[in-house]
Design a protein around this motif. Structure first.
Motif, PDB file in Angstrom:
ATOM      1  N   VAL B   4       0.820  -1.225   0.000  1.00  0.00           N
ATOM      2  CA  VAL B   4       0.000   0.000   0.000  1.00  0.00           C
ATOM      3  C   VAL B   4       0.845   1.262   0.000  1.00  0.00           C
ATOM      4  O   VAL B   4       0.432   2.297  -0.505  1.00  0.00           O
ATOM      5  N   PHE B   5       2.042   1.172   0.581  1.00  0.00           N
ATOM      6  CA  PHE B   5       2.919   2.344   0.574  1.00  0.00           C
ATOM      7  C   PHE B   5       3.285   2.752  -0.845  1.00  0.00           C
ATOM      8  O   PHE B   5       3.613   3.888  -1.114  1.00  0.00           O
ATOM      9  N   ILE B   8      -0.887   3.555  -2.628  1.00  0.00           N
ATOM     10  CA  ILE B   8      -1.572   4.802  -2.265  1.00  0.00           C
ATOM     11  C   ILE B   8      -0.995   6.000  -3.028  1.00  0.00           C
ATOM     12  O   ILE B   8      -1.754   6.757  -3.649  1.00  0.00           O
ATOM     13  N   SER B  11      -2.212   5.812  -6.443  1.00  0.00           N
ATOM     14  CA  SER B  11      -3.624   6.183  -6.563  1.00  0.00           C
ATOM     15  C   SER B  11      -3.780   7.703  -6.523  1.00  0.00           C
ATOM     16  O   SER B  11      -4.589   8.274  -7.252  1.00  0.00           O
ATOM     17  N   ILE B  12      -2.975   8.342  -5.683  1.00  0.00           N
ATOM     18  CA  ILE B  12      -3.080   9.808  -5.611  1.00  0.00           C
ATOM     19  C   ILE B  12      -2.692  10.436  -6.951  1.00  0.00           C
ATOM     20  O   ILE B  12      -3.361  11.356  -7.439  1.00  0.00           O
ATOM     21  N   ILE B  15      -5.568   9.967  -9.257  1.00  0.00           N
ATOM     22  CA  ILE B  15      -6.684  10.873  -8.919  1.00  0.00           C
ATOM     23  C   ILE B  15      -6.402  12.283  -9.440  1.00  0.00           C
ATOM     24  O   ILE B  15      -7.280  12.929 -10.018  1.00  0.00           O
ATOM     25  N   PHE B  16      -5.149  12.725  -9.248  1.00  0.00           N
ATOM     26  CA  PHE B  16      -4.854  14.073  -9.729  1.00  0.00           C
ATOM     27  C   PHE B  16      -4.954  14.157 -11.250  1.00  0.00           C
ATOM     28  O   PHE B  16      -5.379  15.175 -11.788  1.00  0.00           O
ATOM     29  N   THR B  18      -7.073  12.397 -12.930  1.00  0.00           N
ATOM     30  CA  THR B  18      -8.519  12.415 -13.159  1.00  0.00           C
ATOM     31  C   THR B  18      -9.071  13.831 -12.969  1.00  0.00           C
ATOM     32  O   THR B  18      -9.859  14.323 -13.773  1.00  0.00           O
ATOM     33  N   ILE B  19      -8.661  14.452 -11.877  1.00  0.00           N
ATOM     34  CA  ILE B  19      -9.130  15.818 -11.617  1.00  0.00           C
ATOM     35  C   ILE B  19      -8.724  16.742 -12.758  1.00  0.00           C
ATOM     36  O   ILE B  19      -9.528  17.534 -13.252  1.00  0.00           O
TER      37      ILE B  19
END
Lengths: 716, 47
Positions: B4-5, B8, B11-12, B15-16, B18-19
């Protein structure tokens, strides 16, 4: 520096004052508008400041043209930069605002989903919690995701609150911004220090749901802005000034006396007279009446109506500023600025309300903190968010804006905002006869010559005497070509004037000659033309409007008391009254007696609606509780009445009577809902029963309920 | 679970992206007329 178009749009009204309508996109809530009002009210020379929250517009009435510079400066300093309210400029800021709303909601939505995902790992980790290293990872990840939500999406509230605080004013953005900022900063602090709780999910959810509420509000405002814009866009940009060869010129260059050529299907660009051709026009934009009106040579045509059938030629008779369409726009503007007394009270309460909420929130924070509840802060913040009085401030303006539009669609233009309020309380209706219940299309059915003048001569004299008169009777005589001087109009009696050195009077016999002269018989209405001796009798006839019988019966069924007040001296009034089944018929009334008749009704504790059309009704309109003018020709009648029925179709009155009751019902339910929501939600939040996300959702939903409830008024 | 390290932060980044894509589409009028596409299949012209 003040933009030139702001200065150019200052208009002078009939009493010599200057007016302007400004569009101020940054008006967000009732608190903003009361701030603007407070700041402008104190400026010397400003007579009136009206702010329409729904349309984000400010209407100003001031004494000196130069004051506009000051106004502009004040608004600019308060961060409420005004824009001129015409569509060209209007569309763009609205579009930009729409885009910015969508972006902000999107960012907040994506951020919210992501942050929730990180938080859930903590929520579902069981009693032991998750390993410290993962907890720190998720906190930092949440922080990174929340930053754009806080900095970008929430900026709507943060900027609004900043503006309020700068002007020492507590608007609705203050508690929201406070809740969002406090939870963000506390979470940031706890993340950096690695202690306590974090509230990133609350920050994102508050922002997301509250933005959706704002956006729905924005969309509903936008919609009505557009329906107003429709009027602005009715007129074409170019007009045909020559047919062969075809030549056009911009509508701005059209002047009185110009000739305009129109083809079937084109929109008439000016108020004018038809000078060639026969066609029909669709005047539905003005009257709500879908049936085309036949137009022949000499008929008045209106700017913004559609020429339907044939090629016609029109002569411009009015200056661009005086087109009827401008009046309608103005009336529409004014009516949407109106705030019922209750709404003003609500705005006042909303101001104090915020202060109360801040105290309540602080109190609950302290209480739960001393109780040792780890969620003390989140409870306090929930109180802040749940209690936003948005629904309460929206309740009346939204309902009234929708109602005004619906009435306009039915051909009724409000002049006085209180009209709907007053109409709902009416229990008695007084009608004028000529032009109101009857068509007002009066014809001469018989002429009796008394002197030695010829038939053509007496009609020409009569027609010339009436040439400046707007009363329906005047049209019966046709067009006269004799020069007239010393013209005087005696409403309810007749007219007098000098033609070729002789003073003539035309009107009821008591007026034009003396009391002793009896009319030839009692059928119909007789008027007498006289100089020093009687010259001719004219019998005038008018027919009842075809919808009158049905309409009157419907109004009776609704339980209203009806009266007929007419200045007509003959038995005609009585006959029409009997035919329509109106028991209280009074004939032969002077304008003063009409006033007395209305006062008499009121002395019996009745709230009277006066429906009339002429100068002789002005007095009665003044004393009646409210009034409707039917197809008023005279500007003074137009300004004396509370509302105007443009198409002249009586059916709209029945609609308005029913509609006013519906508006009242919806208004009451709006307010009951808004008050009820706050009364239930605040104690529950203080007691800690409401979770932060419920507060944000509830607050937005309560505003939406009010908006959608008001939309129910949007029916034909 | 150490992965996850890595996941995550990835994923961030996604997401950015995507934004950024979302804001770009709004700015480029992709949300101007949402009914257009639904209505387009009903029109005769092939555009």
């Amino acid at each position: 520096m003040i933009p030139i178009e702001v200065e150019e749009n200052v208009q002078q009204n009939s009493v010599g004052n200057f007016t302007i309508s400004l569009f101020v996109p940054s008006i967000k809530c009732a608190a903003c508008s009361s701030l603007i009002k407070k700041s402008l009210d104190d400026v010397p020379g400003i007579n009136q400041v009206d702010i329409n929250l729904g349309e984000k517009s400010v209407f100003l009435d001031f004494q000196d043209r130069a004051i506009i510079k000051k106004i502009y400066k004040i608004l600019d300093r308060l961060d409420f930069k005004p824009i001129i309210a015409n569509t060209a400029n209007l569309d763009n800021p609205l579009k930009l605002e729409n885009k910015s709303y969508i972006s902000k909601i999107g960012v907040a939505g994506i951020g919210m989903m992501q942050v929730m995902m990180y938080s859930f790992s903590g929520y579902f980790s069981g009693p032991d919690g998750i390993e410290e290293s993962y907890k720190i990872l998720f906190r930092w990840a949440s922080l990174i995701m929340t930053i754009p939500v806080f900095m970008y999406s929430a900026s709507t509230f943060l900027i609004g609150a900043y503006r309020d605080l700068k002007n020492i004013h507590f608007g609705m953005d203050v508690p929201i911004a406070l809740a969002i900022t406090a939870s963000f900063l506390l979470s940031l602090h706890n993340t950096l220090m690695n202690t306590g709780e974090v509230y990133y999910d609350s920050v994102c959810m508050f922002t997301f749901f509250l933005l959706i509420g704002r956006y729905v509000e924005f969309l509903s405002r936008n919609k009505f802005q557009k329906s107003k814009g429709l009027i602005d866009n009715l007129l074409p940009n170019y007009v045909r000034v020559s047919r062969k060869p075809e030549e056009f010129k911009p509508i701005e260059e059209l002047n009185i006396g110009n000739t305009v050529y129109l083809q079937a299907g084109e929109t008439i660009p000016c108020d004018g007279k038809l000078i060639d051709g026969i066609s029909s026009a669709n005047e539905s934009a003005f009257t709500g009446e879908a049936m085309p009106v036949v137009k022949t040579i000499g008929d008045r045509v209106l700017a913004g109506t559609k020429n339907l059938e044939n090629n016609i030629t029109v002569k411009v008779t009015k200056d661009r500023k005086e087109y009827l369409i401008n009046d309608i726009k103005e009336l529409f503007n004014k009516s949407s600025f109106y705030k019922p007394s209750f709404s003003i009270l609500v705005d006042k309460i909303a101001g104090h309300f915020v202060a109360i909420v801040l105290i309540a929130s602080l109190a609950s924070c302290l209480y739960w903190f001393y109780k040792g509840d780890p969620f003390w802060l989140s409870i306090g913040l929930t109180v802040l968010v749940v209690s936003c009085p948005c629904a309460l401030s929206l309740a009346t303006p939204i309902a009234y804006t929708v109602a005004t539009t619906t009435l306009r669609k039915n051909g009724i233009i409000l002049k006085e905002g209180t009209f709907i309020e007053k109409l709902a309380q009416i229990d008695s209706i007084a009608f004028d006869k000529t032009g109101t219940l009857t068509k007002g299309d009066i014809k001469i059915s018989k002429t009796i010559i008394l002197g030695d003048l010829s038939l053509n001569k007496v009609i020409n004299i009569a027609a010339s005497l009436e040439q400046y008169n707007d009363h329906p009777v005047a049209n019966a005589f046709g067009v006269g070509d004799l020069p007239l001087s010393n013209y005087q109009n005696f409403p309810g009696k007749g007219v007098s004037g000098e033609i070729e050195g002789v003073v003539y009077k035309l009107g009821i016999p008591e007026f034009s000659f003396d009391n002793n002269l009896l009319s030839p018989d009692l059928s119909g209405m007789w008027v007498l033309l006289a100089s020093s001796k009687p010259l001719a009798w004219f019998r005038l006839e008018d027919s009842i409007k075809k919808e009158a019988f049905k309409t009157i019966n419907k109004i009776k069924d609704l339980g209203f008391h009806l009266s007929l007040l007419t200045g007509d001296s003959s038995d005609q009034g009585k006959k029409i009254g009997d035919f329509l089944g109106i028991r209280n018929t009074k004939t032969n009334l002077t304008p003063e007696q009409k006033v007395e008749a209305v006062l008499e009704l009121q002395s019996k504790n009745q709230n009277v609606l006066l429906v009339g059309d002429g100068i002789n009704d002005i007095g009665a309109m003044g004393v009646s509780n409210t009034s409707i003018a039917i197809k008023p020709v005279d500007i003074s009648v137009q300004s004396s009445s509370d509302a105007i029925l443009l198409g002249g179709n009586l059916k709209s009155i029945v609609f308005a009577l029913k509609f006013s009751k519906k508006v009242k019902r919806i208004l009451t339910s709006n307010i009951a809902w808004a008050v009820g929501y706050n009364i239930t939600a605040i104690p529950l939040a203080m007691a800690g029963y409401i979770l932060p996300w419920m507060a944000a959702l509830g607050m937005s939903l309560s505003s939406m309920v009010v908006v959608f409830n008001s939309y129910r008024l949007n029916s034909k | 679970m150490e992965v996850v390290f890595l996941l995550i932060p990835i994923s961030i980044i996604i997401i950015f992206l995507t934004i950024w894509a979302f804001v770009w589409s709004v700015e480029n009028d992709q949300f101007e007329n949402l009914d257009k596409e639904a209505e387009r299949i009903l029109s005769e012209e092939d555009r």
